[in-house]
Design an enzyme around this catalytic site. Structure first.
Site, PDB file in Angstrom:
ATOM      1  N   ASN A   1      36.476  32.530  38.065  1.00 35.80           N
ATOM      2  CA  ASN A   1      36.687  31.709  39.258  1.00 35.80           C
ATOM      3  C   ASN A   1      35.840  32.233  40.409  1.00 35.80           C
ATOM      4  O   ASN A   1      35.633  33.434  40.567  1.00 35.80           O
ATOM      5  CB  ASN A   1      38.174  31.614  39.646  1.00 35.80           C
ATOM      6  CG  ASN A   1      38.873  32.944  39.796  1.00 35.80           C
ATOM      7  OD1 ASN A   1      38.500  33.929  39.158  1.00 35.80           O
ATOM      8  ND2 ASN A   1      39.898  32.986  40.610  1.00 35.80           N
TER       9      ASN A   1
ATOM     10  N   GLU B   1      35.683  31.690  44.366  1.00 37.57           N
ATOM     11  CA  GLU B   1      36.339  31.101  45.533  1.00 37.57           C
ATOM     12  C   GLU B   1      35.366  30.956  46.698  1.00 37.57           C
ATOM     13  O   GLU B   1      34.263  31.493  46.680  1.00 37.57           O
ATOM     14  CB  GLU B   1      37.550  31.965  45.923  1.00 37.57           C
ATOM     15  CG  GLU B   1      38.586  31.991  44.807  1.00 37.57           C
ATOM     16  CD  GLU B   1      39.879  32.683  45.172  1.00 37.57           C
ATOM     17  OE1 GLU B   1      39.926  33.404  46.191  1.00 37.57           O
ATOM     18  OE2 GLU B   1      40.852  32.500  44.411  1.00 37.57           O
TER      19      GLU B   1
ATOM     20  N   GLU C   1      37.305  27.991  34.160  1.00 39.36           N
ATOM     21  CA  GLU C   1      37.045  27.088  33.033  1.00 39.36           C
ATOM     22  C   GLU C   1      35.855  26.180  33.323  1.00 39.36           C
ATOM     23  O   GLU C   1      34.965  25.984  32.494  1.00 39.36           O
ATOM     24  CB  GLU C   1      38.276  26.202  32.756  1.00 39.36           C
ATOM     25  CG  GLU C   1      39.529  26.959  32.371  1.00 39.36           C
ATOM     26  CD  GLU C   1      40.395  27.360  33.559  1.00 39.36           C
ATOM     27  OE1 GLU C   1      39.839  27.677  34.634  1.00 39.36           O
ATOM     28  OE2 GLU C   1      41.622  27.365  33.402  1.00 39.36           O
TER      29      GLU C   1
ATOM     30  N   CYS D   1      40.646  20.914  35.473  1.00 40.22           N
ATOM     31  CA  CYS D   1      39.944  21.559  34.353  1.00 40.22           C
ATOM     32  C   CYS D   1      40.309  20.910  33.018  1.00 40.22           C
ATOM     33  O   CYS D   1      39.465  20.797  32.130  1.00 40.22           O
ATOM     34  CB  CYS D   1      40.232  23.057  34.325  1.00 40.22           C
ATOM     35  SG  CYS D   1      39.377  23.933  35.656  1.00 40.22           S
TER      36      CYS D   1
HETATM   37  N1  THU Z   1      42.064  29.068  38.887  1.00 36.18           N
HETATM   38  C1  THU Z   1      41.249  29.064  37.794  1.00 36.18           C
HETATM   39  O1  THU Z   1      40.192  29.707  37.790  1.00 36.18           O
HETATM   40  N2  THU Z   1      41.632  28.335  36.725  1.00 36.18           N
HETATM   41  C2  THU Z   1      42.780  27.594  36.647  1.00 36.18           C
HETATM   42  O2  THU Z   1      42.998  26.874  35.688  1.00 36.18           O
HETATM   43  C3  THU Z   1      43.762  27.682  37.721  1.00 36.18           C
HETATM   44  C4  THU Z   1      43.290  28.316  38.978  1.00 36.18           C
HETATM   45  C5  THU Z   1      41.658  29.864  40.067  1.00 36.18           C
HETATM   46  C6  THU Z   1      41.212  29.050  41.246  1.00 36.18           C
HETATM   47  C7  THU Z   1      41.486  30.003  42.391  1.00 36.18           C
HETATM   48  O3  THU Z   1      40.380  30.865  42.550  1.00 36.18           O
HETATM   49  C8  THU Z   1      42.672  30.825  41.914  1.00 36.18           C
HETATM   50  O4  THU Z   1      42.745  30.640  40.513  1.00 36.18           O
HETATM   51  C9  THU Z   1      43.995  30.432  42.542  1.00 36.18           C
HETATM   52  O5  THU Z   1      44.218  29.084  42.434  1.00 36.18           O
END
Ligand code: THU
Length: 130
Positions: A42, A44, A55, A89
């Protein structure tokens, strides 16, 4: 490829998560029909809505390298349990993985669960084909 091998790829990718706002690190590893693995984490952003999930990061990397058909995705997080893919996702994966498998790993116990993508997003949207 065995689930635990794919999970290990996802764990390694989780190490690169950029999550200064949530502190929630996620890693994903995507297995293509040709046996290649693409990983993602992820990423941000201070404009929160611009955040990319692990994902979709993995899918973007694969598709941009010309791979558009996937068998399996493994997902891990630092969250203390199983991390299920978010709705966006699930829809995103359904574009390239009609009959794929989603493997989740509990980061506390190391136990794994496996789901068909269809079970996680039944009746996913797709454009009508003529
Ligand atoms: N996040 C993911 O990477 N995948 C998911 O399926 C759910 C959420 C991340 C996004 C964000 O950086 C953090 O988790 C909190 O939502």
């Amino acid at each position: 490829m065995e689930n635990d091998v794919l999970i290990n790829y996802a764990k390694k990718a989780m190490g690169n998560a950029y999550a200064p706002y949530s502190g929630f690190c996620v890693g994903a590893a995507l297995l293509t029909v040709d046996g290649e693995v693409f990983t993602g984490c992820n990423v941000e952003n201070s404009s929160f809505g611009a955040t990319i999930c692990a994902e979709r990061c993995a899918v973007m990397k694969a598709v941009s390298e010309g791979c558009t058909s996937f068998l399996k995705i493994a997902i891990v997080s630092s969250g203390g349990s199983y991390t299920y893919p978010c709705g966006v996702c699930r829809q995103f994966l359904s574009e390239f993985m009609e009959e794929g498998t989603v493997v989740l790993c509990d980061d506390q116990t190391g136990e794994m669960k496996e789901y068909s993508l269809d079970c996680l997003i039944p009746f996913a949207f797709s454009m009508p084909k003529d």
